[in-house]
Design a protein around this motif. Sequence first.
Motif, PDB file in Angstrom:
ATOM      1  N   PRO A  15       0.847  -1.199   0.000  1.00  0.00           N
ATOM      2  CA  PRO A  15       0.000   0.000   0.000  1.00  0.00           C
ATOM      3  C   PRO A  15       0.880   1.245   0.000  1.00  0.00           C
ATOM      4  CG  PRO A  15       0.044  -0.998   2.185  1.00  0.00           C
ATOM      5  CD  PRO A  15       0.818  -1.911   1.289  1.00  0.00           C
ATOM      6  N   CYS A  16       0.568   2.202  -0.870  1.00  0.00           N
ATOM      7  CA  CYS A  16       1.452   3.363  -1.024  1.00  0.00           C
ATOM      8  C   CYS A  16       0.677   4.674  -1.115  1.00  0.00           C
ATOM      9  CB  CYS A  16       2.300   3.225  -2.296  1.00  0.00           C
ATOM     10  SG  CYS A  16       3.595   1.978  -2.168  1.00  0.00           S
ATOM     11  N   TYR A  17       1.260   5.691  -0.506  1.00  0.00           N
ATOM     12  CA  TYR A  17       0.758   7.053  -0.645  1.00  0.00           C
ATOM     13  C   TYR A  17       1.963   7.991  -0.685  1.00  0.00           C
ATOM     14  CZ  TYR A  17      -1.362  11.548   0.533  1.00  0.00           C
ATOM     15  OH  TYR A  17      -1.735  12.876   0.530  1.00  0.00           O
ATOM     16  N   ASN A  18       2.251   8.535  -1.868  1.00  0.00           N
ATOM     17  CA  ASN A  18       3.374   9.460  -2.059  1.00  0.00           C
ATOM     18  C   ASN A  18       4.701   8.856  -1.586  1.00  0.00           C
ATOM     19  OD1 ASN A  18       1.703  11.394  -3.173  1.00  0.00           O
ATOM     20  ND2 ASN A  18       1.485  12.565  -1.285  1.00  0.00           N
ATOM     21  N   GLU A  19       5.102   7.765  -2.262  1.00  0.00           N
ATOM     22  CA  GLU A  19       6.352   7.085  -1.913  1.00  0.00           C
ATOM     23  C   GLU A  19       7.290   7.013  -3.123  1.00  0.00           C
ATOM     24  OE1 GLU A  19       7.069   6.527   1.005  1.00  0.00           O
ATOM     25  OE2 GLU A  19       5.291   5.991   2.176  1.00  0.00           O
ATOM     26  N   GLU A  20       7.342   8.069  -3.937  1.00  0.00           N
ATOM     27  CA  GLU A  20       8.151   8.027  -5.149  1.00  0.00           C
ATOM     28  C   GLU A  20       9.644   7.873  -4.856  1.00  0.00           C
ATOM     29  OE1 GLU A  20       7.655  11.624  -7.361  1.00  0.00           O
ATOM     30  OE2 GLU A  20       8.707  12.877  -5.895  1.00  0.00           O
ATOM     31  N   ILE A  21      10.100   8.325  -3.699  1.00  0.00           N
ATOM     32  CA  ILE A  21      11.528   8.252  -3.372  1.00  0.00           C
ATOM     33  C   ILE A  21      11.974   6.813  -3.126  1.00  0.00           C
ATOM     34  CG2 ILE A  21      13.251   8.908  -1.626  1.00  0.00           C
ATOM     35  CD1 ILE A  21      11.816  11.559  -1.346  1.00  0.00           C
ATOM     36  N   THR A  22      11.076   5.988  -2.574  1.00  0.00           N
ATOM     37  CA  THR A  22      11.482   4.652  -2.127  1.00  0.00           C
ATOM     38  C   THR A  22      10.836   3.501  -2.888  1.00  0.00           C
ATOM     39  OG1 THR A  22       9.742   4.767  -0.439  1.00  0.00           O
ATOM     40  CG2 THR A  22      11.966   5.449   0.212  1.00  0.00           C
ATOM     41  N   ILE A  23       9.722   3.718  -3.561  1.00  0.00           N
ATOM     42  CA  ILE A  23       8.949   2.600  -4.093  1.00  0.00           C
ATOM     43  C   ILE A  23       9.718   1.792  -5.131  1.00  0.00           C
ATOM     44  CG2 ILE A  23       7.820   3.985  -5.876  1.00  0.00           C
ATOM     45  CD1 ILE A  23       6.404   0.961  -3.883  1.00  0.00           C
ATOM     46  N   GLY A  24      10.537   2.446  -5.931  1.00  0.00           N
ATOM     47  CA  GLY A  24      11.319   1.714  -6.936  1.00  0.00           C
ATOM     48  C   GLY A  24      12.250   0.704  -6.299  1.00  0.00           C
ATOM     49  N   LYS A  25      12.971   1.117  -5.278  1.00  0.00           N
ATOM     50  CA  LYS A  25      13.889   0.216  -4.574  1.00  0.00           C
ATOM     51  C   LYS A  25      13.130  -0.909  -3.880  1.00  0.00           C
ATOM     52  CE  LYS A  25      17.530   0.093  -1.050  1.00  0.00           C
ATOM     53  NZ  LYS A  25      16.923  -0.960  -0.249  1.00  0.00           N
ATOM     54  N   ASP A  48       2.327  12.273  -6.361  1.00  0.00           N
ATOM     55  CA  ASP A  48       3.661  12.269  -6.942  1.00  0.00           C
ATOM     56  C   ASP A  48       3.753  11.145  -7.984  1.00  0.00           C
ATOM     57  OD1 ASP A  48       3.745   9.963  -5.478  1.00  0.00           O
ATOM     58  OD2 ASP A  48       5.330  10.608  -4.095  1.00  0.00           O
ATOM     59  N   ARG A  49       4.961  10.658  -8.276  1.00  0.00           N
ATOM     60  CA  ARG A  49       5.176   9.680  -9.346  1.00  0.00           C
ATOM     61  C   ARG A  49       5.225   8.244  -8.827  1.00  0.00           C
ATOM     62  NH1 ARG A  49      10.091  10.112 -11.082  1.00  0.00           N
ATOM     63  NH2 ARG A  49       9.696   9.136 -13.116  1.00  0.00           N
ATOM     64  N   THR A  50       4.590   7.973  -7.692  1.00  0.00           N
ATOM     65  CA  THR A  50       4.627   6.626  -7.122  1.00  0.00           C
ATOM     66  C   THR A  50       4.150   5.572  -8.113  1.00  0.00           C
ATOM     67  OG1 THR A  50       4.333   7.408  -4.840  1.00  0.00           O
ATOM     68  CG2 THR A  50       3.691   5.154  -5.311  1.00  0.00           C
ATOM     69  N   ALA A  51       2.976   5.778  -8.685  1.00  0.00           N
ATOM     70  CA  ALA A  51       2.400   4.795  -9.606  1.00  0.00           C
ATOM     71  C   ALA A  51       3.264   4.625 -10.851  1.00  0.00           C
ATOM     72  CB  ALA A  51       0.981   5.203  -9.984  1.00  0.00           C
ATOM     73  N   GLU A  52       3.764   5.723 -11.380  1.00  0.00           N
ATOM     74  CA  GLU A  52       4.580   5.676 -12.594  1.00  0.00           C
ATOM     75  C   GLU A  52       5.873   4.883 -12.365  1.00  0.00           C
ATOM     76  OE1 GLU A  52       7.163   8.843 -15.301  1.00  0.00           O
ATOM     77  OE2 GLU A  52       5.496   9.571 -14.058  1.00  0.00           O
ATOM     78  N   ILE A  53       6.531   5.136 -11.247  1.00  0.00           N
ATOM     79  CA  ILE A  53       7.786   4.451 -10.942  1.00  0.00           C
ATOM     80  C   ILE A  53       7.537   2.968 -10.690  1.00  0.00           C
ATOM     81  CG2 ILE A  53       9.670   4.291  -9.271  1.00  0.00           C
ATOM     82  CD1 ILE A  53       9.412   7.335  -8.909  1.00  0.00           C
ATOM     83  N   ALA A 204      16.521   9.672   3.802  1.00  0.00           N
ATOM     84  CA  ALA A 204      16.398  11.128   3.721  1.00  0.00           C
ATOM     85  C   ALA A 204      15.478  11.516   2.569  1.00  0.00           C
ATOM     86  CB  ALA A 204      17.781  11.748   3.523  1.00  0.00           C
ATOM     87  N   GLY A 205      14.581  12.455   2.847  1.00  0.00           N
ATOM     88  CA  GLY A 205      13.643  12.937   1.845  1.00  0.00           C
ATOM     89  C   GLY A 205      12.307  12.237   1.858  1.00  0.00           C
ATOM     90  N   SER A 206      12.247  11.085   2.506  1.00  0.00           N
ATOM     91  CA  SER A 206      10.995  10.348   2.617  1.00  0.00           C
ATOM     92  C   SER A 206      10.287  10.769   3.899  1.00  0.00           C
ATOM     93  CB  SER A 206      11.263   8.838   2.634  1.00  0.00           C
ATOM     94  OG  SER A 206      10.078   8.120   2.782  1.00  0.00           O
ATOM     95  N   VAL A 207       9.028  11.173   3.769  1.00  0.00           N
ATOM     96  CA  VAL A 207       8.296  11.746   4.895  1.00  0.00           C
ATOM     97  C   VAL A 207       7.222  10.785   5.368  1.00  0.00           C
ATOM     98  CG1 VAL A 207       6.880  13.683   5.682  1.00  0.00           C
ATOM     99  CG2 VAL A 207       8.709  14.070   4.015  1.00  0.00           C
ATOM    100  N   SER A 208       7.162  10.573   6.686  1.00  0.00           N
ATOM    101  CA  SER A 208       6.141   9.695   7.258  1.00  0.00           C
ATOM    102  C   SER A 208       4.760  10.320   7.136  1.00  0.00           C
ATOM    103  CB  SER A 208       6.452   9.424   8.741  1.00  0.00           C
ATOM    104  OG  SER A 208       5.395   8.697   9.333  1.00  0.00           O
TER     105      SER A 208
END
Length: 316
Positions: A15-25, A48-53, A204-208
Amino acid sequence: MQEETHNPTIAVLLPCYNEEITIGKVVRDFRAALPSADIYVYDNNSTDRTAEIATAEGAIVRKEPRQGKGNVIRAMFEEIDADVYVMADGDDTYPADAAPAMVAKVLEGYDMVIGDRLSSTYFQENKRPFHNFGNRLVRGSINHLFNANVRDIMTGYRAFSFTYVKTYPVLSRGFEVETEMTIHSLDKNVRLYEMPIQYRDRPAGSVSKLNTVGDGIRVMSTIFRLIREYKPLPFFSIVGGIVGLVGIGFLISVMIDFWNTGLVLRFPTLIVSVLLIMVGLLLIVAGIILDVLAKKDRKQYLVDKNEFAFLLRHER
């Protein structure tokens, strides 16, 4: 065992909400850990680009318009069929390399495997002291009430069997869903296994997305609601006992006046005391009735779980 006669299907739920920084990894890590698994990313109205990534990394991306982690998990459990489910967050705080061991435990026969953060690095890695305090408070209260020893009540890293997923009613809408899940499992006496994992804080850069005060209040209110539903006899007996004792206290004061004077000097107090005693007795009776219904619900859960297990065996 059934698992020896076929290749089990595995679904990784993110489940994701605005996780473009980490979702790819996260998708890459779970792909490496579980090469045969289908990886599902449910985008919960990200801006953000969560779904795209996630799509670019090969994940199966779906949308869930109802905001809240509980709503996302409800949709996942309803829509996805697999022999084993692994649920994690898209923020790269949980190690994907623990997933194969969790899957193996489910295939051994456990209904839910809990990724235990608190026995390893959580309190060192988590930089939010109120979260640490909240985890200890929730863990202590639930273990005491259910006579259990679950070390991590609120972890988001879990593995499930098919029968557990298809018989678990997800009622919570937000982050309190993990607490609800644990209480449900303890009440229904499902087969639990806790596996210590190495938790790491967000990069860093990922916000809870957690709100310490707001989500903490929701978690505690969820515990209160579930105790009332799953443990109605002790809940209503305690409340009824307190109300009844207050009524008896008022009644004793009126009786003392009557003993000394031969007169009832405070009729309103007498009426209130009798009403409080009656309300207390009614609450206790309500607890007895609801306890019978709760036991009936446990029996029905077992019937439903056995039915799903039977259907799964015959589909194979």
